[in-house]
Design an enzyme around this catalytic site. Structure first.
Site, PDB file in Angstrom:
ATOM      1  N   ALA A  61       9.375  34.152  -5.618  1.00 40.03           N
ATOM      2  CA  ALA A  61       8.817  35.312  -6.310  1.00 40.03           C
ATOM      3  C   ALA A  61       9.499  36.567  -5.772  1.00 40.03           C
ATOM      4  CB  ALA A  61       7.311  35.386  -6.091  1.00 40.03           C
ATOM      5  N   GLY A 104       7.832  30.497  -5.359  1.00 46.13           N
ATOM      6  CA  GLY A 104       7.403  30.451  -6.748  1.00 46.13           C
ATOM      7  C   GLY A 104       8.369  29.702  -7.640  1.00 46.13           C
ATOM      8  N   GLU A 107       7.392  26.157  -7.293  1.00 39.74           N
ATOM      9  CA  GLU A 107       6.116  25.931  -7.982  1.00 39.74           C
ATOM     10  C   GLU A 107       6.301  25.893  -9.496  1.00 39.74           C
ATOM     11  OE1 GLU A 107       2.693  27.654  -5.092  1.00 39.74           O
ATOM     12  OE2 GLU A 107       4.149  29.139  -5.817  1.00 39.74           O
ATOM     13  N   GLU A 127       6.365  30.291   2.027  1.00 39.12           N
ATOM     14  CA  GLU A 127       5.408  31.395   1.940  1.00 39.12           C
ATOM     15  C   GLU A 127       4.681  31.709   3.256  1.00 39.12           C
ATOM     16  OE1 GLU A 127       5.502  29.843  -2.383  1.00 39.12           O
ATOM     17  OE2 GLU A 127       5.804  29.060  -0.364  1.00 39.12           O
TER      18      GLU A 127
END
Length: 241
Positions: A61, A104, A107, A127
């Site tokens: 992200a 992300g 994911e 993370e």
């Protein structure tokens, strides 16, 4: 679109993540544009091939945006809501992962029905090293995909899964050279397009149903398909061979 490159064909949609200056990091604009893709595929169901470029699937992200997010942003589930929507698309989704799929980005790949990888693919969820959890599905999807021991190595010990390990763990279905990866994704979709669209859609729906919903969901889906003229045509063609 600014962060995606989209090729919509009669029988499939190809979406390429395109933020090369940020290694395809997922920002708010990309999230919004992926929601637009979902809207298209919910209205006109087709298989989706999702890929990256320039040696990156998605390197996580956007950290600059995450830095500014607070409690209310987390409770909105900005990324997790999108990834769950992708997971629930009517037709199959394939993530073709070349290079890094981290945070992300990993994911997003976990949310797809099928993952294929290049020999340079790397999956990871770093993370906790940034002071947050993998909060968009990794904490539960990865365990379902590869089992608890390997998931805990990734999520708690910072382990990264390369393409060989991903294939052994069945996180990915196939591994190809980077130059052949996208063609391999198209071959998978070619096989899907030879199936009954209604049967493919309902098979995915039943497959993703919670265990307690069976066998009722199986019976209802089959009842719908038994009345479909396409089923009769396909079976008669089979018998005539």
């Amino acid at each position: 679109m600014n962060t995606l490159r989209i090729a919509a064909q009669d029988d499939r949609v190809v979406v390429r993540l395109h933020r090369p200056e940020a290694r395809n990091a997922i920002n708010a604009e990309m999230v919004a544009e992926l929601h637009t893709v979902c809207d298209l595929l919910e209205r006109q169901p087709k298989p989706l091939l999702l890929t990256g470029g320039d040696g990156f699937f998605a390197a996580g992200a956007d950290i600059a945006e995450l830095l500014e997010r607070r409690r209310d942003h987390a409770l909105r589930g900005i990324n997790s809501t999108l990834f769950e929507r992708i997971r629930r698309l009517p037709m199959p989704t394939i993530a073709a992962v070349d290079g890094y799929a981290l945070g992300g980005g990993a994911e997003l790949a976990y949310a797809c029905d099928i993952r294929i990888a290049s020999t340079s693919a790397v999956f990871g969820n770093p993370e906790p090293s940034l002071g947050i959890i993998p909060g968009a599905g990794a904490c539960w999807r990865l365990k379902e995909l590869v089992g608890e021991p390997l998931a805990k190595m990734v999520l708690l010990a910072g382990h990264r899964i390369d393409s060989d390990e991903a294939l052994r763990a069945r996180l990915v279905a196939e591994v190809h050279g980077p130059a052949d990866l996208e063609a391999a994704g198209h071959r998978l979709i070619d096989g899907m397009t030879r199936m009954s669209p209604a049967a493919l859609r309902l098979t995915k729906l039943v497959l993703d149903s919670p265990a307690g919903a069976h066998p009722v969901t199986d019976h209802l889906a089959q009842a719908i398909l038994f009345e479909d003229p396409d089923k009769e045509a396909r079976m008669r063609k089979f018998l005539e061979r």
